[in-house]
Design an enzyme around this catalytic site. Structure first.
Site, mmCIF file in Angstrom:
data_model
loop_
_atom_site.group_PDB
_atom_site.id
_atom_site.type_symbol
_atom_site.label_atom_id
_atom_site.label_comp_id
_atom_site.label_asym_id
_atom_site.label_seq_id
_atom_site.Cartn_x
_atom_site.Cartn_y
_atom_site.Cartn_z
ATOM 1 N N ASN A 1 0.876 -1.171 0.000
ATOM 2 C CA ASN A 1 0.000 0.000 0.000
ATOM 3 C C ASN A 1 0.913 1.220 0.000
ATOM 4 O O ASN A 1 1.464 1.585 1.033
ATOM 5 C CB ASN A 1 -0.894 -0.030 1.252
ATOM 6 C CG ASN A 1 -1.698 1.250 1.421
ATOM 7 O OD1 ASN A 1 -1.785 2.062 0.503
ATOM 8 N ND2 ASN A 1 -2.290 1.434 2.596
ATOM 9 N N LYS B 1 0.204 4.214 -0.297
ATOM 10 C CA LYS B 1 -0.422 5.439 0.241
ATOM 11 C C LYS B 1 -0.117 6.613 -0.702
ATOM 12 O O LYS B 1 0.037 6.394 -1.902
ATOM 13 C CB LYS B 1 0.027 5.704 1.681
ATOM 14 C CG LYS B 1 -0.135 4.456 2.551
ATOM 15 C CD LYS B 1 -0.066 4.720 4.016
ATOM 16 C CE LYS B 1 -0.242 3.395 4.760
ATOM 17 N NZ LYS B 1 -0.359 3.550 6.195
ATOM 18 N N HIS C 1 -9.755 1.396 4.274
ATOM 19 C CA HIS C 1 -8.521 1.561 5.065
ATOM 20 C C HIS C 1 -8.821 2.509 6.239
ATOM 21 O O HIS C 1 -9.603 3.453 6.093
ATOM 22 C CB HIS C 1 -7.404 2.119 4.181
ATOM 23 C CG HIS C 1 -6.070 2.097 4.865
ATOM 24 N ND1 HIS C 1 -5.701 3.057 5.773
ATOM 25 C CD2 HIS C 1 -5.044 1.220 4.800
ATOM 26 C CE1 HIS C 1 -4.496 2.768 6.240
ATOM 27 N NE2 HIS C 1 -4.070 1.655 5.665
ATOM 28 N N GLU D 1 -7.236 4.901 7.421
ATOM 29 C CA GLU D 1 -6.998 6.322 7.133
ATOM 30 C C GLU D 1 -8.203 6.921 6.411
ATOM 31 O O GLU D 1 -8.549 8.081 6.620
ATOM 32 C CB GLU D 1 -5.704 6.467 6.311
ATOM 33 C CG GLU D 1 -4.478 6.246 7.203
ATOM 34 C CD GLU D 1 -3.242 5.742 6.487
ATOM 35 O OE1 GLU D 1 -3.188 5.780 5.248
ATOM 36 O OE2 GLU D 1 -2.322 5.280 7.194
ATOM 37 N N GLU E 1 -6.002 -4.782 10.268
ATOM 38 C CA GLU E 1 -4.984 -3.754 10.508
ATOM 39 C C GLU E 1 -5.324 -2.994 11.786
ATOM 40 O O GLU E 1 -6.121 -2.045 11.750
ATOM 41 C CB GLU E 1 -4.941 -2.770 9.335
ATOM 42 C CG GLU E 1 -4.514 -3.386 8.026
ATOM 43 C CD GLU E 1 -3.881 -2.344 7.103
ATOM 44 O OE1 GLU E 1 -2.787 -2.614 6.588
ATOM 45 O OE2 GLU E 1 -4.460 -1.256 6.923
ATOM 46 N N GLY F 1 1.944 2.348 10.716
ATOM 47 C CA GLY F 1 2.912 3.434 10.589
ATOM 48 C C GLY F 1 3.562 3.829 11.898
ATOM 49 O O GLY F 1 4.229 4.853 11.989
ATOM 50 N N SER G 1 2.801 -2.072 10.375
ATOM 51 C CA SER G 1 4.243 -2.154 10.647
ATOM 52 C C SER G 1 4.841 -3.524 10.341
ATOM 53 O O SER G 1 5.721 -3.998 11.060
ATOM 54 C CB SER G 1 4.552 -1.729 12.089
ATOM 55 O OG SER G 1 4.178 -0.373 12.283
HETATM 56 P P1 PGA Z 1 2.462 0.341 7.623
HETATM 57 O O1 PGA Z 1 1.021 0.568 6.923
HETATM 58 O O2 PGA Z 1 2.986 -0.977 7.093
HETATM 59 O O3 PGA Z 1 3.286 1.501 7.195
HETATM 60 O O4 PGA Z 1 2.208 0.279 9.084
HETATM 61 C C1 PGA Z 1 0.137 -0.487 6.691
HETATM 62 C C2 PGA Z 1 -1.139 0.051 6.072
HETATM 63 O O5 PGA Z 1 -1.591 1.114 6.468
HETATM 64 O O6 PGA Z 1 -1.728 -0.593 5.166
#
Ligand code: PGA
Length: 251
Positions: free
Chosen positions: A9, A11, A95, A97, A167, A173, A212
């Site tokens: 992803n 982003k 997601h 976010e 998640e 993140g 992460s």
């Molecule tokens: P990250 O993000 O691996 O940077 O924690 C995962 C995601 O948001 O899909």
């Protein structure tokens, strides 16, 4: 055994030149990796580039969002049929976010899941609890409610060939990963919930872990019985890291 899947992803990261290096690196390295499916979900403007660079390779690509509508007066939105024209296989739906920053409710997420699935895309439905919810013991309840919102709207049949990503919001993140045991517990609960409606679909459902995931922790996470791969943010932007995570999934 369910096949493993690792999805990047990106982003809101990338540039034409940076993507070129990243995709070239992935294409060059993916041949050495065994039985794993890999995909990258890129920002909309880079779908054409992904299509051009990945078309003749084992790596799939997709988008990070889509409209719940088929077409019409929806300024700024992108329809499932448009993603298909650019060869997308996957699309991330719901997601955290998007839920937190863009107000996507369970109802909107469910509608997007239906739009993706009925167009022939593979939706990757994201679910997960916040830190406050985990600390107050609400994880199972929150994740179940997010799943049920989509199961009720789409029907369990729509989960055949779809993907779920667990998640935990507190792990995205942040460098904090759920322990393999914590993740396995939620993955098993998600599968049990789906099995309550259809055991065969539940048994075949790919449930990814995200939050992460790194080269260092991927192996111990992916070895768990109900964890079928990963949804990878930050580490998907670095060739060697993403390839190492794919490698961990192939064991
Ligand atoms: P990250 O993000 O691996 O940077 O924690 C995962 C995601 O948001 O899909």
């Amino acid at each position: 055994m369910r096949p493993k899947l690792v999805v990047g992803n990106w982003k809101m990261h990338g540039s034409l030149s940076g993507n070129k290096n990243l995709l070239q690196g992935l294409v060059a390295g993916v041949g050495a990796i065994g039985e794993v499916s890999a995909s990258v979900c890129v920002p909309f403007p880079y779908l054409a580039q992904a299509q051009q660079m990945l078309a003749a390779t084992p790596i799939s690509w997709g988008a990070q969002n889509l409209s719940e509508h088929a077409q019409g007066a929806y300024t700024g939105e992108v329809a499932a049929a448009m993603l298909l024209e650019f060869g997308c296989r996957h699309v991330i739906v719901g997601h955290s976010e998007r839920r937190a920053l863009y107000g996507e409710t369970d109802a909107v997420v469910a509608a997007k899941f239906v739009a993706a699935k009925s167009a022939g895309l593979v939706p990757i439905l994201c679910v997960g609890e916040t830190l406050a919810q985990r600390e107050s013991g609400q994880t199972a309840e929150v994740v179940a409610a997010q799943m049920v919102a989509v199961l009720d709207k789409a029907g369990v049949g729509a989960f055949a060939g779809a993907v779920v990503a667990y998640e935990p919001v507190w792990a995205i993140g942040t460098g904090k990963t759920a322990s393999p045991e914590q993740a396995q517990e939620v993955h098993a609960a998600i599968r049990a919930l789906v099995a309550g409606r259809d055991e065969v679909i539940a048994a075949g459902l790919q449930i990814l872990y995200g939050g992460s995931v790194k080269a260092q922790n991927a192996g111990e996470i992916f070895v768990k019985p109900d964890i079928d791969g990963g949804l990878v943010g930050g580490a998907s932007l670095v060739v060697d890291d993403f390839l190492a995570i794919c490698q961990a999934a192939s064991r």
